[in-house]
Design an enzyme around this catalytic site. Structure first.
Site, PDB file in Angstrom:
ATOM      1  N   LYS A   1       0.841  -1.213   0.000  1.00 28.03           N
ATOM      2  CA  LYS A   1       0.000   0.000   0.000  1.00 28.03           C
ATOM      3  C   LYS A   1       0.875   1.262   0.000  1.00 28.03           C
ATOM      4  O   LYS A   1       0.766   2.144   0.877  1.00 28.03           O
ATOM      5  CB  LYS A   1      -1.014  -0.017   1.156  1.00 28.03           C
ATOM      6  CG  LYS A   1      -2.311   0.684   0.753  1.00 28.03           C
ATOM      7  CD  LYS A   1      -3.460   0.372   1.656  1.00 28.03           C
ATOM      8  CE  LYS A   1      -4.621   1.327   1.464  1.00 28.03           C
ATOM      9  NZ  LYS A   1      -5.240   1.373   0.155  1.00 28.03           N
TER      10      LYS A   1
HETATM   11  C1  LIG Z   1      -5.446  -1.618  -4.686  1.00 29.42           C
HETATM   12  C2  LIG Z   1      -6.335  -2.052  -3.574  1.00 29.42           C
HETATM   13  N1  LIG Z   1      -6.760  -3.324  -3.539  1.00 29.42           N
HETATM   14  C3  LIG Z   1      -7.573  -3.767  -2.572  1.00 29.42           C
HETATM   15  C4  LIG Z   1      -8.029  -2.927  -1.566  1.00 29.42           C
HETATM   16  C5  LIG Z   1      -8.916  -3.462  -0.488  1.00 29.42           C
HETATM   17  O1  LIG Z   1      -8.229  -3.572   0.719  1.00 29.42           O
HETATM   18  P1  LIG Z   1      -8.988  -3.435   2.108  1.00 29.42           P
HETATM   19  O2  LIG Z   1     -10.114  -4.404   2.072  1.00 29.42           O
HETATM   20  O3  LIG Z   1      -7.971  -3.773   3.123  1.00 29.42           O
HETATM   21  O4  LIG Z   1      -9.462  -2.025   2.195  1.00 29.42           O
HETATM   22  C6  LIG Z   1      -7.615  -1.590  -1.567  1.00 29.42           C
HETATM   23  C7  LIG Z   1      -8.066  -0.661  -0.516  1.00 29.42           C
HETATM   24  O5  LIG Z   1      -7.427  -0.456   0.480  1.00 29.42           O
HETATM   25  C8  LIG Z   1      -6.739  -1.145  -2.584  1.00 29.42           C
HETATM   26  O6  LIG Z   1      -6.314   0.132  -2.620  1.00 29.42           O
END
Ligand SMILES: Cc1ncc(COP(=O)(O)O)c(C=O)c1O
Length: 313
Positions: free
Chosen positions: A155
């Site tokens: 992230k």
């Molecule tokens: C690229 C990406 N994939 C998946 C997710 C989903 O992750 P989460 O369920 O932890 O928010 C996010 C959001 O945070 C994201 O930015």
């Protein structure tokens, strides 16, 4: 109430939290962040922060990848988040954005020899995708960035240029969201969501090796499907054409919640409405994140020490 921030060791109105224009992370994308939801429960007058610890554990992993020394432990970050939300005093859903970054005001692309800092912002977030009507998607012409380029599991802010290119392309072409493929053509994820297919009596979702963020909502849905619906999830690579013939497809994400996908590349998914399994998972999930299901209260951290309205009067 103005939005609040925790910045340079203290709480302050967001408008007062400023960084210099030479800040390393602004120039080179050298930061990692997370997105946490606080979900308003009007009967209990409480804001429940969903799986806050898991978000900070993931953020600490991102910091390792970027050689950022987190200034606080996971526990301390959770505690600061509760405090920031409580000070903000919102009586509605909130979105919390912690970010750890290379804070030196220095030119020169690298990860070493730089200072690190960390802040938390508490704000509101407009509906991200339409969870009731469902989402119309296209396959992006942009490929998902590979783990050998910038690791998606981190992230990392710089990665989100990849997501932004895909999202804007999709929106400008009249779609709600993009689905990105890996460099070798397998389904990876949405610009800010993980993706699931319903195939027969199972859920199918791309594995970590297909350059996805290991979503906390993804993990929530895998657990709920198994424990509450007796539906197993297979983590495996998914071909693009499998999307078109799946019985149901949906996105998961902190911002996106559980969002049904009703159309991909101008082909209806299933009968073009919200599928049965998606609907069941949505209703379980929405109860749980608001602290309404006693079985899953461990996932919910109350932000207010007393019912919010009573506290303010
Ligand atoms: C690229 C990406 N994939 C998946 C997710 C989903 O992750 P989460 O369920 O932890 O928010 C996010 C959001 O945070 C994201 O930015």
């Amino acid at each position: 109430m103005p939005p609040y921030a925790f910045f340079r060791g203290q709480f302050m109105p967001l408008a007062e939290a400023k960084i210099g224009i030479l800040t390393h992370a602004l120039h080179y994308g050298t930061a990692c962040f997370d997105g946490i939801r606080g979900n308003w429960n009007s009967e209990q007058e409480q804001l429940f922060l969903f799986r806050v610890r898991d978000h900070y554990e993931r953020m600490h992993q991102g910091c390792r990848i970027l050689k950022i020394k987190p200034p606080y432990s996971v526990d301390k970050m959770c505690q600061l988040t509760v405090e920031a939300v409580e000070k903000s005093g919102y009586l509605e859903d909130v979105y919390i954005r912690p970010l750890a970054y290379k804070s030196s005001e220095a030119i020169g692309v690298r990860l070493h020899g730089l200072e690190d800092d960390f802040f938390i912002i508490v704000a509101t977030l407009a509906a991200y995708l339409d969870v009731e009507k469902g989402v119309r998607c296209c396959t992006s012409s942009w490929r998902r960035i590979d783990d050998t380029m910038i690791p998606a599991r981190g992230k990392i802010t710089g990665i989100y240029v990849n997501s932004a290119l895909a999202k804007t392309e999709a929106n400008e072409r009249g779609f709600d969201e993009a689905i990105l493929l890996t460099h070798d053509g397998h389904v990876s994820e949405g610009s800010g969501e993980n993706i699931f297919l319903v195939v027969g009596d199972k859920l199918v979702t791309p594995p970590s090796s297909d350059n996805i963020l290991m979503g906390i909502t993804r993990d929530t849905v895998i657990q709920l499907a198994r424990k509450e619906l007796d539906v197993e999830t297979v983590e495996r690579s998914v071909d693009r054409s499998e999307l078109y013939i799946a019985e149901e497809v949906f996105f998961t994400g902190t911002a996106a919640h559980v969002s049904p996908i009703v159309e991909i590349d101008e082909r209806p998914i299933g009968d073009g409405g919200i599928g049965k399994v998606t609907g069941q998972l949505q209703s379980l999930y929405f109860d749980i994140i608001k602290g309404k299901n006693p079985k899953y209260l461990d996932w919910c951290t109350p932000a207010y020490s007393k019912p919010a309205k009573a506290r303010r009067s």
